[in-house]
Design an enzyme around this catalytic site. Structure first.
Site, PDB file in Angstrom:
ATOM      1  N   SER A 269       5.045  36.473   5.167  1.00  0.00           N
ATOM      2  CA  SER A 269       6.207  37.076   5.797  1.00  0.00           C
ATOM      3  C   SER A 269       7.470  36.226   5.645  1.00  0.00           C
ATOM      4  O   SER A 269       7.983  36.081   4.543  1.00  0.00           O
ATOM      5  CB  SER A 269       5.877  37.337   7.274  1.00  0.00           C
ATOM      6  OG  SER A 269       6.749  38.278   7.826  1.00  0.00           O
TER       7      SER A 269
ATOM      8  N   LYS B 256       2.984  39.867   2.470  1.00  0.00           N
ATOM      9  CA  LYS B 256       3.392  40.762   3.557  1.00  0.00           C
ATOM     10  C   LYS B 256       4.880  41.057   3.406  1.00  0.00           C
ATOM     11  O   LYS B 256       5.720  40.212   3.659  1.00  0.00           O
ATOM     12  CB  LYS B 256       3.130  40.144   4.921  1.00  0.00           C
ATOM     13  CG  LYS B 256       3.545  41.076   6.056  1.00  0.00           C
ATOM     14  CD  LYS B 256       3.463  40.426   7.399  1.00  0.00           C
ATOM     15  CE  LYS B 256       4.024  41.373   8.452  1.00  0.00           C
ATOM     16  NZ  LYS B 256       5.468  41.605   8.268  1.00  0.00           N
TER      17      LYS B 256
ATOM     18  N   GLN C 168       9.070  44.173  11.139  1.00  0.00           N
ATOM     19  CA  GLN C 168       8.791  44.840  12.412  1.00  0.00           C
ATOM     20  C   GLN C 168       9.905  44.553  13.427  1.00  0.00           C
ATOM     21  O   GLN C 168      10.599  43.543  13.329  1.00  0.00           O
ATOM     22  CB  GLN C 168       7.463  44.343  13.008  1.00  0.00           C
ATOM     23  CG  GLN C 168       6.220  44.848  12.319  1.00  0.00           C
ATOM     24  CD  GLN C 168       6.033  44.276  10.934  1.00  0.00           C
ATOM     25  OE1 GLN C 168       6.295  43.097  10.684  1.00  0.00           O
ATOM     26  NE2 GLN C 168       5.603  45.109  10.008  1.00  0.00           N
TER      27      GLN C 168
END
Length: 488
Positions: free
Chosen positions: A307, A332, A336
């Protein structure tokens, strides 16, 4: 809870891959160039659905409450329904958290919490101290690694999950936690009275290696990480640093704005840091406002770099000329945001709202970023732990024996094979190991020998001279410093 990266026995990679932090936007943050996030997430609940859908949920709750054999807590039904909705998305990074879990998630992002200050894990059903956090009330009171926490203020941890136990240990600043402890290798139970305090979670660690090569390890991108990183970087530069290694191995991610802020320091002005694409396929690009650096940079990655770690690695690789060294990253590529105020009861809804791409427009989701120089750690870094509930001896066969053979080989006791068959060579190697740690040389692999074997391996893994990935990165930076074309 976090501290300087502990190579917690051998299963760390699998643990991290199952608990990757999401790249998070809080309600106060926004995408670069896209304006603030819309807070009325539930305003469109009627869009694309009918009243009958909502009535169906309500009717199910009513039928359960009216007909189920026992009394039903309606709040549990509602929580279960929301959790089911999130699971139906098929997205592992969108989830619902109850109030307790939501609080721990928020504290992790914020980089601080109130408690006694100890990193703990669950081992064989027991809450075990990995390490007290440096300078914490737990450390000052005398809590030690491997201590088994039995209870706090008379509340037993038996049968509780790790999150449940942690929630009992934590509490308001200034309150007392009477913690009962069983110390390893003793039968006595000890009790410590510890006054809870604010605990800062350290996420940045820096050091200078020979040849003026700076090393900065980032364990997570929390809200306090950018400032800590700037301070450590400035300190290294003031000491004459000539090249930098950034270590984001096993870093599960964090907050989008934080990693952008950190990347600005290395990416020259006008070059890309990250692109974000929303549900309407509209992209916004964040360009650097920084000036870049004149020294060579390497980023060390592995399969646990996820991420926000991947955003930093991708930005520095594509826009700052940094070399990536180690293994391909996790992969990833989504973003979010969390909604807590809208939920109204302390719970939290975490929803995937966009995907991110590297400056060159590469979506790395489920692929990861490939290193420029691929380096794997020795096999013993990822060997599986051994089952401590079984005794192993001559003429047995299995994966646990294979793990023991790998450990023995790495420690220099040469069993002669690593295929899982417990032969005489394995037995003799085990006897030599037992003798070396002042144990009776039985040649039998039982719980105490397993603990000693794993403990010895952890010490070997923690020894920096065995960190092949880091040592390769440091050597590469030294070469670039020595090269007349290394300066950017």
């Amino acid at each position: 809870m976090f501290k300087k990266r502990t190579v917690a026995l051998i299963v760390l990679l699998a643990m991290l891959l199952s608990s990757v932090l999401t790249l998070t936007l809080t309600d106060q943050l926004s995408f670069a160039g896209s304006g603030p996030l819309r807070s009325g997430v539930f305003a469109d609940i009627g869009s694309g659905s009918s009243k009958s859908d909502i009535q169906k949920i309500e009717k199910a709750i009513q039928l359960i409450k009216k007909n189920y054999l026992e009394d039903v807590d309606q709040s549990k039904l509602v929580d279960g329904a929301i959790d089911g909705m999130m699971n139906a998305l098929g997205d592992p990074f969108s989830s619902y958290m109850g109030p307790d879990t939501a609080q721990q998630f928020s504290e992790q992002i914020e980089g601080s919490f109130t408690g006694i200050g100890a990193e703990v894990s669950m081992e064989n059903g027991s809450v075990v101290v990995v390490s007290p956090i440096k300078g914490s009330p737990a450390e000052k009171a005398g809590i030690q690694p491997k201590d088994i926490l039995l209870s706090v203020n008379g509340i037993s941890f038996e049968g509780l999950s790790l999150n449940e136990a942690v929630s009992k240990i934590r509490g308001p600043k200034g309150t007392e936690a009477k913690v009962k402890v069983k110390r390893a290798d003793t039968s006595a139970e000890l009790e410590y009275t510890i006054v809870r305090d604010d605990i800062a979670l350290e996420t940045v660690y820096a050091r200078m290696e020979e040849g003026n090569v700076g090393v900065i390890e980032i364990t997570e991108f929390s809200l306090n990480t950018a400032e800590r990183f700037k301070k450590e970087l400035a300190d290294l530069e003031a000491k004459g640093m000539k090249g930098l290694v950034i270590d984001v191995r096993n870093n599960p991610g964090g907050v989008l704005s934080i990693v952008i802020d950190m990347a600005q320091q290395f990416v020259p002005k006008g070059k890309g840091i990250v692109q974000v694409e929303d549900r309407n396929k509209q992209r916004s690009q964040t360009l650097s406002k920084g000036s870049g650096k004149g020294y060579p940079i390497a980023v060390v990655t592995n399969k646990g770099s996820a991420s926000a770690s991947e955003i930093l690695a991708g930005a520095l690789q594509e826009s700052a000329g940094a070399k990536l060294i180690g293994e391909a990253t996790y992969g990833k590529g989504t973003v979010q945001t969390s909604f807590s105020e809208e939920m109204g009861d302390g719970s939290l809804l975490k929803v995937t709202i966009a995907k991110w791409l590297t400056p060159n427009g590469e979506w790395i989701h489920k692929k990861g970023i490939q290193p420029d120089i691929k380096v794997s750690q020795p096999s013993y870094f990822t060997v599986a732990p051994i089952n401590k509930e079984t005794t192993f001896k001559y003429d047995m066969l299995g994966d646990d024996i294979k793990s023991a053979q790998v450990m023995l080989s790495s420690l220099g006791f040469a069993p002669g094979r690593e295929d899982g068959y417990f032969d005489k060579g394995t037995e003799n190697a085990l006897k030599k190991f037992q003798t070396s740690v002042n144990m009776k040389a039985t040649g039998v692999l039982e719980v105490e020998t397993i603990k000693a074997l794993e403990s010895s391996l952890i010490e070997k893994i923690r020894d920096v001279k065995n960190d092949k990935q880091m040592n390769t990165a440091i050597e590469e930076i030294r070469k670039e410093i020595a090269s007349p074309v290394s300066n950017k």
